[in-house]
Design an enzyme around this catalytic site. Structure first.
Site, PDB file in Angstrom:
ATOM      1  N   THR A   1       0.797  -1.217   0.000  1.00 12.69           N
ATOM      2  CA  THR A   1       0.000   0.000   0.000  1.00 12.69           C
ATOM      3  C   THR A   1       0.835   1.276   0.000  1.00 12.69           C
ATOM      4  O   THR A   1       1.941   1.297   0.560  1.00 12.69           O
ATOM      5  CB  THR A   1      -0.916   0.010   1.249  1.00 12.69           C
ATOM      6  OG1 THR A   1      -1.436   1.332   1.447  1.00 12.69           O
ATOM      7  CG2 THR A   1      -0.170  -0.386   2.523  1.00 12.69           C
TER       8      THR A   1
ATOM      9  N   GLU B   1       0.263   3.587   1.857  1.00 16.77           N
ATOM     10  CA  GLU B   1       0.400   3.970   3.268  1.00 16.77           C
ATOM     11  C   GLU B   1       1.825   3.737   3.773  1.00 16.77           C
ATOM     12  O   GLU B   1       2.235   4.323   4.768  1.00 16.77           O
ATOM     13  CB  GLU B   1      -0.590   3.173   4.122  1.00 16.77           C
ATOM     14  CG  GLU B   1      -1.971   3.781   4.198  1.00 16.77           C
ATOM     15  CD  GLU B   1      -2.005   5.059   5.034  1.00 16.77           C
ATOM     16  OE1 GLU B   1      -1.371   5.092   6.092  1.00 16.77           O
ATOM     17  OE2 GLU B   1      -2.658   6.014   4.613  1.00 16.77           O
TER      18      GLU B   1
ATOM     19  N   TYR C   1      -1.607   0.069  10.971  1.00 18.27           N
ATOM     20  CA  TYR C   1      -1.910  -0.607   9.698  1.00 18.27           C
ATOM     21  C   TYR C   1      -0.684  -0.581   8.780  1.00 18.27           C
ATOM     22  O   TYR C   1      -0.262  -1.620   8.246  1.00 18.27           O
ATOM     23  CB  TYR C   1      -3.109   0.086   9.025  1.00 18.27           C
ATOM     24  CG  TYR C   1      -3.310  -0.268   7.573  1.00 18.27           C
ATOM     25  CD1 TYR C   1      -3.909  -1.468   7.195  1.00 18.27           C
ATOM     26  CD2 TYR C   1      -2.898   0.603   6.558  1.00 18.27           C
ATOM     27  CE1 TYR C   1      -4.090  -1.792   5.849  1.00 18.27           C
ATOM     28  CE2 TYR C   1      -3.078   0.292   5.217  1.00 18.27           C
ATOM     29  CZ  TYR C   1      -3.674  -0.905   4.869  1.00 18.27           C
ATOM     30  OH  TYR C   1      -3.842  -1.231   3.543  1.00 18.27           O
TER      31      TYR C   1
ATOM     32  N   LYS D   1       1.758  -3.552   7.375  1.00 20.12           N
ATOM     33  CA  LYS D   1       1.944  -3.761   5.933  1.00 20.12           C
ATOM     34  C   LYS D   1       3.425  -3.666   5.546  1.00 20.12           C
ATOM     35  O   LYS D   1       3.860  -4.282   4.576  1.00 20.12           O
ATOM     36  CB  LYS D   1       1.119  -2.736   5.146  1.00 20.12           C
ATOM     37  CG  LYS D   1      -0.391  -3.021   5.165  1.00 20.12           C
ATOM     38  CD  LYS D   1      -0.754  -4.165   4.221  1.00 20.12           C
ATOM     39  CE  LYS D   1      -2.252  -4.326   4.064  1.00 20.12           C
ATOM     40  NZ  LYS D   1      -2.615  -5.376   3.098  1.00 20.12           N
TER      41      LYS D   1
HETATM   42  P1  NAP Z   1     -11.670  -4.428   2.133  1.00 23.53           P
HETATM   43  O1  NAP Z   1     -12.809  -4.070   1.255  1.00 23.53           O
HETATM   44  O2  NAP Z   1     -11.610  -3.906   3.522  1.00 23.53           O
HETATM   45  O3  NAP Z   1     -11.612  -6.033   2.183  1.00 23.53           O
HETATM   46  C1  NAP Z   1     -10.812  -6.703   3.126  1.00 23.53           C
HETATM   47  C2  NAP Z   1     -11.067  -8.188   3.012  1.00 23.53           C
HETATM   48  O4  NAP Z   1     -10.265  -8.869   3.997  1.00 23.53           O
HETATM   49  C3  NAP Z   1     -12.523  -8.612   3.309  1.00 23.53           C
HETATM   50  O5  NAP Z   1     -12.844  -9.685   2.471  1.00 23.53           O
HETATM   51  C4  NAP Z   1     -12.443  -9.072   4.754  1.00 23.53           C
HETATM   52  O6  NAP Z   1     -13.451 -10.010   5.095  1.00 23.53           O
HETATM   53  C5  NAP Z   1     -11.094  -9.756   4.738  1.00 23.53           C
HETATM   54  N1  NAP Z   1     -10.505  -9.939   6.067  1.00 23.53           N
HETATM   55  C6  NAP Z   1     -10.306  -9.025   7.034  1.00 23.53           C
HETATM   56  N2  NAP Z   1      -9.717  -9.563   8.104  1.00 23.53           N
HETATM   57  C7  NAP Z   1      -9.547 -10.885   7.811  1.00 23.53           C
HETATM   58  C8  NAP Z   1      -9.007 -11.986   8.516  1.00 23.53           C
HETATM   59  N3  NAP Z   1      -8.521 -11.874   9.765  1.00 23.53           N
HETATM   60  N4  NAP Z   1      -8.991 -13.208   7.912  1.00 23.53           N
HETATM   61  C9  NAP Z   1      -9.502 -13.352   6.673  1.00 23.53           C
HETATM   62  N5  NAP Z   1     -10.035 -12.351   5.954  1.00 23.53           N
HETATM   63  C10 NAP Z   1     -10.047 -11.126   6.523  1.00 23.53           C
HETATM   64  O7  NAP Z   1     -10.279  -4.029   1.447  1.00 23.53           O
HETATM   65  P2  NAP Z   1      -9.961  -3.664  -0.084  1.00 23.53           P
HETATM   66  O8  NAP Z   1     -10.151  -2.204  -0.279  1.00 23.53           O
HETATM   67  O9  NAP Z   1     -10.629  -4.638  -0.973  1.00 23.53           O
HETATM   68  O10 NAP Z   1      -8.379  -3.895  -0.106  1.00 23.53           O
HETATM   69  C11 NAP Z   1      -7.844  -5.192  -0.418  1.00 23.53           C
HETATM   70  C12 NAP Z   1      -6.411  -5.253   0.123  1.00 23.53           C
HETATM   71  O11 NAP Z   1      -5.620  -4.240  -0.492  1.00 23.53           O
HETATM   72  C13 NAP Z   1      -6.284  -5.023   1.624  1.00 23.53           C
HETATM   73  O12 NAP Z   1      -5.208  -5.838   2.080  1.00 23.53           O
HETATM   74  C14 NAP Z   1      -5.901  -3.561   1.757  1.00 23.53           C
HETATM   75  O13 NAP Z   1      -5.164  -3.349   2.931  1.00 23.53           O
HETATM   76  C15 NAP Z   1      -5.044  -3.396   0.506  1.00 23.53           C
HETATM   77  N6  NAP Z   1      -5.030  -2.049  -0.090  1.00 23.53           N
HETATM   78  C16 NAP Z   1      -6.201  -1.415  -0.397  1.00 23.53           C
HETATM   79  C17 NAP Z   1      -6.166  -0.177  -1.016  1.00 23.53           C
HETATM   80  C18 NAP Z   1      -7.434   0.554  -1.379  1.00 23.53           C
HETATM   81  O14 NAP Z   1      -7.354   1.766  -1.635  1.00 23.53           O
HETATM   82  N7  NAP Z   1      -8.569  -0.111  -1.460  1.00 23.53           N
HETATM   83  C19 NAP Z   1      -4.917   0.412  -1.336  1.00 23.53           C
HETATM   84  C20 NAP Z   1      -3.752  -0.288  -1.023  1.00 23.53           C
HETATM   85  C21 NAP Z   1      -3.809  -1.535  -0.425  1.00 23.53           C
HETATM   86  P3  NAP Z   1     -14.930  -9.530   5.599  1.00 23.53           P
HETATM   87  O15 NAP Z   1     -15.689  -9.198   4.341  1.00 23.53           O
HETATM   88  O16 NAP Z   1     -15.415 -10.723   6.298  1.00 23.53           O
HETATM   89  O17 NAP Z   1     -14.716  -8.322   6.472  1.00 23.53           O
HETATM   90  N1  GDD Z   2     -12.355   7.160   6.705  1.00 25.45           N
HETATM   91  C1  GDD Z   2     -12.473   8.474   6.889  1.00 25.45           C
HETATM   92  N2  GDD Z   2     -13.623   8.967   7.461  1.00 25.45           N
HETATM   93  N3  GDD Z   2     -11.475   9.285   6.472  1.00 25.45           N
HETATM   94  C2  GDD Z   2     -11.652  10.621   6.634  1.00 25.45           C
HETATM   95  C3  GDD Z   2     -12.796  11.176   7.199  1.00 25.45           C
HETATM   96  C4  GDD Z   2     -13.830  10.303   7.652  1.00 25.45           C
HETATM   97  O1  GDD Z   2     -14.862  10.710   8.182  1.00 25.45           O
HETATM   98  N4  GDD Z   2     -12.672  12.526   7.185  1.00 25.45           N
HETATM   99  C5  GDD Z   2     -11.494  12.794   6.633  1.00 25.45           C
HETATM  100  N5  GDD Z   2     -10.857  11.646   6.294  1.00 25.45           N
HETATM  101  C6  GDD Z   2      -9.515  11.559   5.715  1.00 25.45           C
HETATM  102  C7  GDD Z   2      -8.559  10.636   6.465  1.00 25.45           C
HETATM  103  O2  GDD Z   2      -8.025  11.286   7.628  1.00 25.45           O
HETATM  104  C8  GDD Z   2      -7.517  10.369   5.382  1.00 25.45           C
HETATM  105  O3  GDD Z   2      -6.571  11.401   5.354  1.00 25.45           O
HETATM  106  C9  GDD Z   2      -8.342  10.415   4.089  1.00 25.45           C
HETATM  107  O4  GDD Z   2      -9.605  11.000   4.430  1.00 25.45           O
HETATM  108  C10 GDD Z   2      -8.584   9.051   3.446  1.00 25.45           C
HETATM  109  O5  GDD Z   2      -9.096   8.175   4.448  1.00 25.45           O
HETATM  110  P1  GDD Z   2      -9.672   6.708   4.061  1.00 25.45           P
HETATM  111  O6  GDD Z   2     -10.672   6.825   2.993  1.00 25.45           O
HETATM  112  O7  GDD Z   2     -10.059   6.057   5.353  1.00 25.45           O
HETATM  113  O8  GDD Z   2      -8.424   5.980   3.392  1.00 25.45           O
HETATM  114  P2  GDD Z   2      -6.895   5.896   3.807  1.00 25.45           P
HETATM  115  O9  GDD Z   2      -6.125   6.721   2.802  1.00 25.45           O
HETATM  116  O10 GDD Z   2      -6.679   6.154   5.239  1.00 25.45           O
HETATM  117  O11 GDD Z   2      -6.596   4.339   3.572  1.00 25.45           O
HETATM  118  C11 GDD Z   2      -7.051   3.682   2.382  1.00 25.45           C
HETATM  119  O12 GDD Z   2      -6.068   3.751   1.372  1.00 25.45           O
HETATM  120  C12 GDD Z   2      -4.836   3.075   1.675  1.00 25.45           C
HETATM  121  C13 GDD Z   2      -3.900   3.290   0.470  1.00 25.45           C
HETATM  122  O13 GDD Z   2      -3.272   4.533   0.560  1.00 25.45           O
HETATM  123  C14 GDD Z   2      -7.386   2.233   2.771  1.00 25.45           C
HETATM  124  O14 GDD Z   2      -8.016   1.611   1.689  1.00 25.45           O
HETATM  125  C15 GDD Z   2      -6.117   1.448   3.088  1.00 25.45           C
HETATM  126  O15 GDD Z   2      -6.445   0.069   3.275  1.00 25.45           O
HETATM  127  C16 GDD Z   2      -5.131   1.613   1.930  1.00 25.45           C
HETATM  128  O16 GDD Z   2      -3.930   0.908   2.194  1.00 25.45           O
END
Ligand code: NAP
Ligand code: GDD
Length: 348
Positions: free
Chosen positions: A131, A133, A155, A159
């Site tokens: 990520t 992050e 987190y 990672k």
């Molecule tokens: P998400 O929607 O939160 O999905 C997370 C998945 O992990 C869900 O299927 C959840 O199951 C499962 N899970 C959580 N804890 C678990 C555990 N202990 N054992 C088995 N399964 C578990 O996340 P996403 O946005 O699809 O992201 C997919 C991956 O990419 C994650 O690893 C995230 O950290 C990483 N990532 C995401 C982003 C982004 O912007 N979306 C960016 C960079 C990296 P449940 O449905 O049962 O909760």
């Molecule tokens: N969730 C959330 N809720 N974020 C907020 C809010 C709120 O009410 N208000 C402001 N934010 C700001 C957070 O402080 C952060 O700076 C930004 O919005 C994005 O927050 P999220 O959407 O929660 O995503 P993230 O950037 O912290 O993390 C996501 O992206 C990562 C990749 O850069 C997640 O998907 C991570 O799993 C992923 O790794």
């Protein structure tokens, strides 16, 4: 012979798009699901309910990243050609409240899978969901594969462990193991507590009279937001490359949360005016003076990631991957999707 893929996190946003993509490519797909007291398979229900897909090419197994025995059993049983490790406690804010569980799942969970592959002697490729992050308090703009990491929350710390464990198992045991360093990617299926979806659902509900306002935290944070299905294709491309490696996927465009809010309201024909400062700031509709956005410090993070912007040049050069959906298109598709869904439900 069909290729076999195993996806952890198949019920999540990315897992559901990746499962669709691989099934369309003719793969047999195995997914790890957690037991839950309520239904947690909405995103993959359409695949699971299709009898021909379910019988022939889509198989779900109960397991958990905190439980080696279930993971080893599933790996041994499914004999995958490719494993995509997408499962994680993926919410940054929650990770401050559950640091130990987040580390168990997001760090040790990856080790459990990699060590399972090694010990079982299964010949499989491995994708790790790394990520942006990891860049945290950024040391370089834009961020690339060579930018030093500076994680800012439990987190990202977890990672970071998984990133280096993936590199180490590649180098030590010659595994085909790659890290996708993915910047934020969103969609109509994004979890409802992430900021983009919270905004697009909130805008729909506020304008349909179902919610008073959207309450947010730091709206000046900047993110590089792309469209999730395109990023899932990038994951697959990484495992089809000649060599395992680490790749940034990003749009190279950054915007504040504030801009996301303004754009989402403008998709539905409304303009926002900002009044006040910091936690007293309010977003007001230009058309009628109604307050529709306010700030609550509850959503602030102890340490924030202020700015993310990635350069995906390496992925373009080696994999031929390029983002297609820009910021405005992303906000539009998410806002219209939530508006249509909310309107339909509220008229039932
Ligand atoms: P998400 O929607 O939160 O999905 C997370 C998945 O992990 C869900 O299927 C959840 O199951 C499962 N899970 C959580 N804890 C678990 C555990 N202990 N054992 C088995 N399964 C578990 O996340 P996403 O946005 O699809 O992201 C997919 C991956 O990419 C994650 O690893 C995230 O950290 C990483 N990532 C995401 C982003 C982004 O912007 N979306 C960016 C960079 C990296 P449940 O449905 O049962 O909760
Ligand atoms: N969730 C959330 N809720 N974020 C907020 C809010 C709120 O009410 N208000 C402001 N934010 C700001 C957070 O402080 C952060 O700076 C930004 O919005 C994005 O927050 P999220 O959407 O929660 O995503 P993230 O950037 O912290 O993390 C996501 O992206 C990562 C990749 O850069 C997640 O998907 C991570 O799993 C992923 O790794």
């Amino acid at each position: 012979m069909s290729k076999v893929a195993l996806i952890t996190g198949v019920t999540g946003q990315d897992g559901s798009y990746l499962a669709e993509l691989l099934l369309n490519k003719g793969y047999v797909v195995h997914g790890v699901v957690r037991r839950s007291s309520t239904f947690n398979r909405e995103r993959i229900e359409h695949l699971y309910l299709d009898e021909s897909i379910r019988e022939q090419s889509f198989h779900l197994h109960y397991g958990d990243l905190t439980d080696s025995s279930s993971l080893n059993r599933i790996i041994e049983k499914s004999e995958p050609d490719e494993i995509y490790n997408l499962a994680a406690q993926s919410h940054v804010h929650v990770s401050f409240q559950m640091p130990e569980y987040t580390t168990e799942t997001d760090a040790v969970g990856t080790l459990r899978i990699l060590d399972g592959i090694k010990e079982l002697g299964i010949k499989t490729k491995f994708y790790q969901a790394s990520t942006s992050e990891l860049f945290g308090k950024v040391q370089e703009i834009p961020q690339t594969e060579t930018t030093p990491f500076y994680p800012r929350n439990p987190y990202a710390n977890a990672k970071l462990f998984s990133y280096w464990t993936t590199v180490n198992y590649r180098e030590a045991y010659n595994l085909f193991a790659s890290n996708g360093i993915l910047f934020n990617h969103e969609s109509e299926r994004r979890g409802e507590s992430f900021v983009t979806r919270k905004i697009t659902m909130g805008v729909a509900r506020v304008l349909l009279g179902l919610q008073d306002r959207i309450i947010l935290g730091n709206i000046d944070a900047k993110r590089d937001w792309g469209y999730a299905p395109e990023y899932c294709e990038g994951m697959w491309m990484m495992l089809q490359a000649a060599e395992p490696d680490d790749f940034v996927l990003a749009t190279n465009e950054t915007h504040t949360v504030r801009e996301f809010i303004e754009e989402a309201f403008s998709v539905l024909g409304e303009n926002i005016i900002w009044q006040g400062e910091n936690e007293n700031e309010l977003g007001v509709l230009y058309s009628n003076g109604k307050t529709v956005v306010s700030i609550d410090k509850r959503y602030y993070r102890p340490t924030e990631v202020d700015l993310l912007i990635g350069n995906p040049e390496k992925a373009a050069r080696i994999l031929g991957w390029k983002p297609k959906t820009n910021f405005k298109q992303l906000v539009k598709l998410m806002t219209l999707s939530d508006y249509t869904k909310t309107k339909t439900i509220s008229h039932l």
